[in-house]
Design a protein around this motif. Structure first.
Motif, PDB file in Angstrom:
ATOM      1  N   THR A   1      11.477   0.720   5.751  1.00 47.56           N
ATOM      2  CA  THR A   1      12.585  -0.048   6.321  1.00 47.56           C
ATOM      3  C   THR A   1      13.054  -1.077   5.294  1.00 47.56           C
ATOM      4  OG1 THR A   1      11.193  -1.808   7.244  1.00 47.56           O
ATOM      5  CG2 THR A   1      11.566   0.143   8.631  1.00 47.56           C
ATOM      6  N   TRP A   2      14.289  -1.559   5.463  1.00 46.81           N
ATOM      7  CA  TRP A   2      14.814  -2.589   4.562  1.00 46.81           C
ATOM      8  C   TRP A   2      13.989  -3.870   4.687  1.00 46.81           C
ATOM      9  CZ3 TRP A   2      17.180  -2.944   0.274  1.00 46.81           C
ATOM     10  CH2 TRP A   2      17.791  -4.133  -0.147  1.00 46.81           C
ATOM     11  N   ALA A   3      13.575  -4.187   5.906  1.00 46.10           N
ATOM     12  CA  ALA A   3      12.712  -5.358   6.085  1.00 46.10           C
ATOM     13  C   ALA A   3      11.417  -5.193   5.291  1.00 46.10           C
ATOM     14  CB  ALA A   3      12.404  -5.547   7.571  1.00 46.10           C
ATOM     15  N   GLY A   4      10.928  -3.944   5.201  1.00 48.40           N
ATOM     16  CA  GLY A   4       9.734  -3.674   4.414  1.00 48.40           C
ATOM     17  C   GLY A   4       9.961  -3.880   2.930  1.00 48.40           C
ATOM     18  N   VAL A   5      11.155  -3.558   2.443  1.00 48.37           N
ATOM     19  CA  VAL A   5      11.495  -3.810   1.034  1.00 48.37           C
ATOM     20  C   VAL A   5      11.462  -5.305   0.757  1.00 48.37           C
ATOM     21  CG1 VAL A   5      13.346  -3.713  -0.685  1.00 48.37           C
ATOM     22  CG2 VAL A   5      12.867  -1.711   0.734  1.00 48.37           C
ATOM     23  N   LEU A   6      12.068  -6.083   1.627  1.00 49.45           N
ATOM     24  CA  LEU A   6      12.080  -7.540   1.437  1.00 49.45           C
ATOM     25  C   LEU A   6      10.662  -8.102   1.470  1.00 49.45           C
ATOM     26  CD1 LEU A   6      15.153  -8.517   3.668  1.00 49.45           C
ATOM     27  CD2 LEU A   6      15.105  -8.008   1.217  1.00 49.45           C
ATOM     28  N   ASP A   7       9.829  -7.577   2.359  1.00 48.19           N
ATOM     29  CA  ASP A   7       8.436  -8.034   2.429  1.00 48.19           C
ATOM     30  C   ASP A   7       7.687  -7.673   1.148  1.00 48.19           C
ATOM     31  OD1 ASP A   7       6.099  -9.105   3.995  1.00 48.19           O
ATOM     32  OD2 ASP A   7       5.377  -7.053   3.655  1.00 48.19           O
ATOM     33  N   ALA A   8       7.934  -6.471   0.621  1.00 53.47           N
ATOM     34  CA  ALA A   8       7.292  -6.064  -0.625  1.00 53.47           C
ATOM     35  C   ALA A   8       7.709  -6.973  -1.771  1.00 53.47           C
ATOM     36  CB  ALA A   8       7.639  -4.610  -0.941  1.00 53.47           C
ATOM     37  N   VAL A   9       8.988  -7.351  -1.804  1.00 61.62           N
ATOM     38  CA  VAL A   9       9.478  -8.271  -2.841  1.00 61.62           C
ATOM     39  C   VAL A   9       8.739  -9.601  -2.768  1.00 61.62           C
ATOM     40  CG1 VAL A   9      11.470  -9.671  -3.533  1.00 61.62           C
ATOM     41  CG2 VAL A   9      11.745  -7.215  -3.122  1.00 61.62           C
ATOM     42  N   ARG A  10       8.570 -10.107  -1.564  1.00 59.62           N
ATOM     43  CA  ARG A  10       7.853 -11.385  -1.401  1.00 59.62           C
ATOM     44  C   ARG A  10       6.412 -11.265  -1.880  1.00 59.62           C
ATOM     45  NH1 ARG A  10      10.506 -10.856   3.756  1.00 59.62           N
ATOM     46  NH2 ARG A  10      12.366 -12.201   3.865  1.00 59.62           N
ATOM     47  N   ARG A  11       5.756 -10.166  -1.542  1.00 63.56           N
ATOM     48  CA  ARG A  11       4.361  -9.988  -1.952  1.00 63.56           C
ATOM     49  C   ARG A  11       4.243  -9.864  -3.479  1.00 63.56           C
ATOM     50  NH1 ARG A  11       0.622  -7.963   1.977  1.00 63.56           N
ATOM     51  NH2 ARG A  11       1.525  -7.942   4.076  1.00 63.56           N
ATOM     52  N   LEU A  12       5.167  -9.133  -4.068  1.00 64.43           N
ATOM     53  CA  LEU A  12       5.145  -8.958  -5.520  1.00 64.43           C
ATOM     54  C   LEU A  12       5.377 -10.289  -6.235  1.00 64.43           C
ATOM     55  CD1 LEU A  12       7.130  -5.622  -5.554  1.00 64.43           C
ATOM     56  CD2 LEU A  12       4.830  -5.897  -6.517  1.00 64.43           C
TER      57      LEU A  12
ATOM     58  N   THR B   1       0.794  -1.235   0.000  1.00 62.72           N
ATOM     59  CA  THR B   1       0.000   0.000   0.000  1.00 62.72           C
ATOM     60  C   THR B   1       0.823   1.281   0.000  1.00 62.72           C
ATOM     61  OG1 THR B   1      -0.131  -0.111   2.423  1.00 62.72           O
ATOM     62  CG2 THR B   1      -1.919  -1.139   1.165  1.00 62.72           C
ATOM     63  N   ALA B   2       2.125   1.186   0.310  1.00 65.17           N
ATOM     64  CA  ALA B   2       2.956   2.394   0.346  1.00 65.17           C
ATOM     65  C   ALA B   2       4.412   2.002   0.169  1.00 65.17           C
ATOM     66  CB  ALA B   2       2.773   3.132   1.669  1.00 65.17           C
ATOM     67  N   GLY B   3       5.239   2.989  -0.136  1.00 64.67           N
ATOM     68  CA  GLY B   3       6.664   2.735  -0.254  1.00 64.67           C
ATOM     69  C   GLY B   3       7.227   2.305   1.086  1.00 64.67           C
ATOM     70  N   PRO B   4       7.993   1.218   1.144  1.00 61.90           N
ATOM     71  CA  PRO B   4       8.559   0.738   2.408  1.00 61.90           C
ATOM     72  C   PRO B   4       9.454   1.779   3.071  1.00 61.90           C
ATOM     73  CG  PRO B   4       8.759  -0.942   0.705  1.00 61.90           C
ATOM     74  CD  PRO B   4       8.331   0.320   0.018  1.00 61.90           C
TER      75      PRO B   4
ATOM     76  N   PRO C   1      12.250   7.254  -0.993  1.00 59.44           N
ATOM     77  CA  PRO C   1      13.678   7.234  -0.675  1.00 59.44           C
ATOM     78  C   PRO C   1      14.118   5.854  -0.198  1.00 59.44           C
ATOM     79  CG  PRO C   1      12.562   9.076   0.407  1.00 59.44           C
ATOM     80  CD  PRO C   1      11.503   8.164  -0.119  1.00 59.44           C
ATOM     81  N   PHE C   2      15.402   5.581  -0.328  1.00 60.06           N
ATOM     82  CA  PHE C   2      15.938   4.318   0.184  1.00 60.06           C
ATOM     83  C   PHE C   2      15.686   4.277   1.689  1.00 60.06           C
ATOM     84  CE2 PHE C   2      18.825   1.020   1.413  1.00 60.06           C
ATOM     85  CZ  PHE C   2      18.959   0.208   0.291  1.00 60.06           C
ATOM     86  N   PRO C   3      15.089   3.192   2.181  1.00 57.18           N
ATOM     87  CA  PRO C   3      14.635   3.180   3.580  1.00 57.18           C
ATOM     88  C   PRO C   3      15.746   2.944   4.588  1.00 57.18           C
ATOM     89  CG  PRO C   3      14.161   1.090   2.546  1.00 57.18           C
ATOM     90  CD  PRO C   3      14.701   1.979   1.462  1.00 57.18           C
ATOM     91  N   ALA C   4      15.392   3.080   5.852  1.00 61.40           N
ATOM     92  CA  ALA C   4      16.319   2.838   6.951  1.00 61.40           C
ATOM     93  C   ALA C   4      16.548   1.340   7.131  1.00 61.40           C
ATOM     94  CB  ALA C   4      15.752   3.431   8.243  1.00 61.40           C
ATOM     95  N   VAL C   5      17.663   1.006   7.775  1.00 58.92           N
ATOM     96  CA  VAL C   5      17.950  -0.383   8.148  1.00 58.92           C
ATOM     97  C   VAL C   5      17.860  -0.468   9.668  1.00 58.92           C
ATOM     98  CG1 VAL C   5      19.677  -2.217   8.186  1.00 58.92           C
ATOM     99  CG2 VAL C   5      19.418  -0.787   6.140  1.00 58.92           C
ATOM    100  N   ASP C   6      17.058  -1.383  10.152  1.00 62.61           N
ATOM    101  CA  ASP C   6      16.877  -1.517  11.601  1.00 62.61           C
ATOM    102  C   ASP C   6      18.227  -1.677  12.297  1.00 62.61           C
ATOM    103  OD1 ASP C   6      14.154  -1.322  11.389  1.00 62.61           O
ATOM    104  OD2 ASP C   6      13.807  -3.492  11.330  1.00 62.61           O
ATOM    105  N   GLY C   7      18.468  -0.848  13.311  1.00 64.10           N
ATOM    106  CA  GLY C   7      19.710  -0.924  14.061  1.00 64.10           C
ATOM    107  C   GLY C   7      20.876  -0.186  13.429  1.00 64.10           C
TER     108      GLY C   7
END
Length: 430
Positions: free
Chosen positions: A173-184, A168-171, A304-310
């Motif tokens: 976090t990096w974890a959000g990018v990976l989740d978006a890839v899986r959904r796509l 529904t929106a641009g990720p 924008p390129f998202p944050a990485v947790d930690g």
């Protein structure tokens, strides 16, 4: 690299005879008179629509106003340009006016005495440019190039394909990018378009991840110590490998280039992939490379390129650079005068209206009309830090090794720990 506006076909290569003629004519303007009979050999990489005809028109207009001056324009595809420029500079014969991204590559040209010090020439008008844009072209306090475009790299995405996959929106976090890839992938969509053959687009991922994990300080310290063999850079490779292991790229990506009819930009522009990590020029190249020459239109979004947790880096730190021009050591007076003409507010507005250029002249920023370009400009304006493309920020051999090593990581032939050792070996040899 990088950086890069439009790049597809190799156009207008000068033959040996014509090149010799232009080189013998370079001294014609040494009197300092931009109206004396002289030829200016201009190499640029805006070799497709929309900027190709804009640059051509500006050259014609300049010749019309200066009848004794001939501007010999050579549009070149990005990689072909870099190869040809390397040959010319190694021979000690750079073109009169040529594409530059500043940084370590420009410094090497300065150290070799291949480019003009423009400080005094541009002093009357350089103050009208954005200081951040001029910085990569400043070496030891002197100006050796002038930027016509400034921007940043980020994710460009297909809104329809995201919605169909339930993203529904641009990720953020990096974890959000990976989740978006899986959904796509689950929705039957190619998540990411990548020009694996050209290498520079892939280095954006590793560079951004290193920024987000280690902060800008990690990149600056690596340049100072010539050492990339640190936990932060290894971690950047680990995070990138997480993405690669999901097999997110289009079929045949390792052999794909950037702007050909079956390359990265066309894959996005024709709606065959959901996103790409690319600079501010992406929409115009997507359109130029697409079958209908229109790209995605209002279906295209940016985040924008998202944050990485930690991570120690902030998502408000930008990675990118500016396209500009340097002037060869033997260039005639008209080369600098023509460069000044390219950077007038009116000509910068013309470039901005194409959607392919984010202008560096303050008075021309009102010409930014494309919604996505406005988002990029706003993101850049709010950036809390800025990092030049690594294959331009570092010495050329180091930048090339970064590109080569990231390509090896993505191809699966080297591990994250191995590539930082390879890059460090090259850095320490400089």
């Amino acid at each position: 690299m990088t950086a890069h506006l439009s790049r597809r076909t190799l156009l207008g290569l000068v033959g040996a005879g014509a090149g010799a003629y232009l080189l013998t004519g370079c001294g014609d303007g040494e009197s300092g008179d931009p109206d004396a009979p002289q030829a200016v050999n201009w190499w640029h990489i805006q070799n497709t629509e929309p900027m190709l005809p804009v640059w051509a028109a500006m050259a014609q207009e300049y010749q019309g106003a200066h009848p004794n001056v001939t501007v010999e324009v050579q549009p070149l595809e990005n990689e072909a340009f870099k190869a040809k420029l390397t040959t010319a500079t190694q021979a000690g014969s750079p073109p009169d006016l040529f594409q530059s991204w500043g940084g370590g590559v420009l410094k090497q040209q300065v150290d070799a005495g291949l480019v003009k010090d423009l400080t005094d020439d541009v002093r009357p008008w350089i103050g009208g440019l954005l200081p951040a844009a001029v910085q990569p072209f400043t070496v030891d306090g002197k100006i050796y190039g002038v930027p016509f475009d400034v921007g940043m790299v980020g994710f460009w995405y297909n809104k329809d394909l995201f919605a169909a996959a339930g993203v529904t929106a641009g990720p953020t976090t990096w974890a959000g990018v990976l989740d978006a890839v899986r959904r796509l992938k689950a929705a039957g969509t190619v998540p990411i378009a990548l020009a694996g053959k050209e290498k520079w687009p892939a280095h954006y991922y590793w560079a951004y991840l290193a920024m987000r994990i280690g902060g800008l300080g990690a990149l600056q310290q690596a340049a100072k110590d010539n050492n990339f063999d640190t936990p932060d850079f290894v971690a950047a490779g680990d995070r990138l490998k997480e993405l690669v292991d999901l097999q997110p790229f289009q079929k045949g990506f390792l052999g794909a280039d950037y702007s050909s009819p079956d390359g990265q930009a066309a894959t996005m522009g024709n709606g065959r992939a959901a996103m790409e990590l690319m600079g501010q020029w992406a929409p115009s190249v997507q359109a130029s490379a697409s079958t209908g020459k229109k790209g995605l239109g209002d279906k295209l979004g940016f985040f924008p390129f998202p944050a990485v947790d930690g991570g120690k880096g902030s998502a408000s730190e930008a990675f990118g650079g500016g396209n500009g021009f340097a002037v060869g050591k033997d260039a005639p007076a008209a080369a600098v005068d023509f460069l000044k003409t390219l950077l007038t507010a009116d000509n910068q507005r013309r470039a901005a209206r194409t959607g392919a250029v984010l202008p560096t002249v303050r008075d021309a920023t009102d010409a930014i009309s494309d919604p996505n370009n406005k988002v990029v400009a706003a993101s850049l304006a709010g950036a809390t830090g800025f990092q030049l493309y690594l294959d331009q920020a570092y010495p050329p051999a180091v930048g090339q090794q970064v590109n080569d090593s990231v390509a090896e990581l993505i191809a699966g032939s080297k591990t994250p720990a191995q590539i930082v050792k390879d890059i460090t070996t090259v850095a320490k040899s400089q």
